[in-house]
Design a protein around this motif. Structure first.
Motif, PDB file in Angstrom:
ATOM      1  N   VAL A   8       0.817  -1.206   0.000  1.00  0.00           N
ATOM      2  CA  VAL A   8       0.000   0.000   0.000  1.00  0.00           C
ATOM      3  C   VAL A   8       0.851   1.255   0.000  1.00  0.00           C
ATOM      4  CG1 VAL A   8      -1.946  -1.103   1.128  1.00  0.00           C
ATOM      5  CG2 VAL A   8      -0.228  -0.019   2.537  1.00  0.00           C
ATOM      6  N   GLY A 127      -5.881 -10.987  -0.313  1.00  0.00           N
ATOM      7  CA  GLY A 127      -7.132 -10.650  -0.977  1.00  0.00           C
ATOM      8  C   GLY A 127      -7.123 -11.021  -2.447  1.00  0.00           C
ATOM      9  N   GLU A 131      -9.864  -6.950  -4.738  1.00  0.00           N
ATOM     10  CA  GLU A 131      -9.778  -6.395  -3.384  1.00  0.00           C
ATOM     11  C   GLU A 131      -8.472  -5.631  -3.180  1.00  0.00           C
ATOM     12  OE1 GLU A 131     -12.437  -9.778  -1.000  1.00  0.00           O
ATOM     13  OE2 GLU A 131     -10.263  -9.996  -1.180  1.00  0.00           O
ATOM     14  N   VAL A 132      -7.381  -6.205  -3.660  1.00  0.00           N
ATOM     15  CA  VAL A 132      -6.084  -5.551  -3.515  1.00  0.00           C
ATOM     16  C   VAL A 132      -6.047  -4.267  -4.343  1.00  0.00           C
ATOM     17  CG1 VAL A 132      -3.614  -5.755  -4.007  1.00  0.00           C
ATOM     18  CG2 VAL A 132      -4.830  -7.664  -2.944  1.00  0.00           C
ATOM     19  N   LYS A 135      -7.834  -1.556  -2.474  1.00  0.00           N
ATOM     20  CA  LYS A 135      -7.046  -1.036  -1.355  1.00  0.00           C
ATOM     21  C   LYS A 135      -5.965  -0.071  -1.851  1.00  0.00           C
ATOM     22  CE  LYS A 135      -7.541  -5.221   1.493  1.00  0.00           C
ATOM     23  NZ  LYS A 135      -6.811  -6.391   2.058  1.00  0.00           N
ATOM     24  N   LYS A 138      -7.546   3.236  -3.145  1.00  0.00           N
ATOM     25  CA  LYS A 138      -8.025   4.069  -2.039  1.00  0.00           C
ATOM     26  C   LYS A 138      -6.874   4.723  -1.296  1.00  0.00           C
ATOM     27  CE  LYS A 138     -10.900   3.958   2.145  1.00  0.00           C
ATOM     28  NZ  LYS A 138     -11.741   3.109   3.029  1.00  0.00           N
ATOM     29  N   SER A 139      -5.798   3.955  -1.037  1.00  0.00           N
ATOM     30  CA  SER A 139      -4.664   4.494  -0.290  1.00  0.00           C
ATOM     31  C   SER A 139      -3.938   5.586  -1.052  1.00  0.00           C
ATOM     32  CB  SER A 139      -3.684   3.373   0.075  1.00  0.00           C
ATOM     33  OG  SER A 139      -3.019   2.888  -1.077  1.00  0.00           O
TER      34      SER A 139
END
Length: 210
Positions: A8, A127, A131-132, A135, A138-139
């Motif tokens: 991330v 994930g 899903e990954v 993430k 979003k990050s």
């Protein structure tokens, strides 16, 4: 970036193939030993580069990468990748294991980061590809352009492409031998159309083993 965060962090694979051939016996006079031509020498060097990464020169040419990339491998960290020719290279720091940066456009850069993980883990344990990707996007406050996964010799690799108004990124994630590998490729959004083929080829070239 905190390296413990692994996939991330901010910032950001030409499929490999092997060529084979059979030797042909050639009878030559002992009085006049054959001397390799300049063309033979150059072809030999080109073949060596291709074998070094497990990718043939014809494959690189087909992707439009020949002459634009050089092979790179890190024996200690256990990975190999194509790197852009002529870019500045920076050795390990607290934020990356290796970094390449364009001389003229410093926003164009590639980093490889390794983070320790539990033995036997794969990226599937953090994930699904979707899903990954969510993430990561979003990050980084970015929009997902696309995501994919592939498996080779038991190693699962995720590739996530994202963009914002100013930046385009590709992130490659894979786990092998108790390491999480994160490859981040960053490019100004207004230059993406010129760099897309190069950067996607580099992303596809990453192999988390030697």
């Amino acid at each position: 970036m905190d390296r413990s965060a692994g996939f991330v962090g901010s910032g950001q694979l030409v499929r490999s193939g092997r060529s084979s051939g059979q030797g042909t016996a050639v009878c030559m006079s002992a009085e006049r030993p054959a001397v390799p031509s300049r063309r033979d020498v150059l072809l030999g060097i080109a073949g060596t580069i291709g074998v070094a990464l497990g990718a043939s020169q014809p494959a690189l040419a087909a992707e439009g990468l020949a002459g634009k990339v050089d092979p790179f491998q890190d024996a200690q960290k256990g990975f190999k990748i194509l790197r852009p020719s002529g870019w500045n290279e920076f050795s390990a720091s607290e934020n990356f294991d290796v970094k390449w940066q364009d001389i003229i456009n410093p926003v164009e850069q590639i980093t490889v980061i390794t983070t320790p993980v539990t033995k036997g883990k794969t990226v599937a344990d953090i994930g699904t590809t979707e899903e990954v990707a969510a993430k990561l996007a979003k990050s980084r406050s970015m929009e997902i352009v696309g995501s994919s996964s592939k498996e080779s010799q038991g190693i699962i690799t995720y590739i996530v492409e994202m963009k914002s108004k100013s930046v385009h990124q590709i992130t490659v994630l894979a786990m092998n031998k108790s390491k999480l590998y994160t490859v981040n490729i960053t490019c100004p959004e207004n230059r993406w159309s010129k760099r897309e083929k190069l950067f996607k080829g580099i992303a596809e070239s990453f192999i988390p083993r030697l």
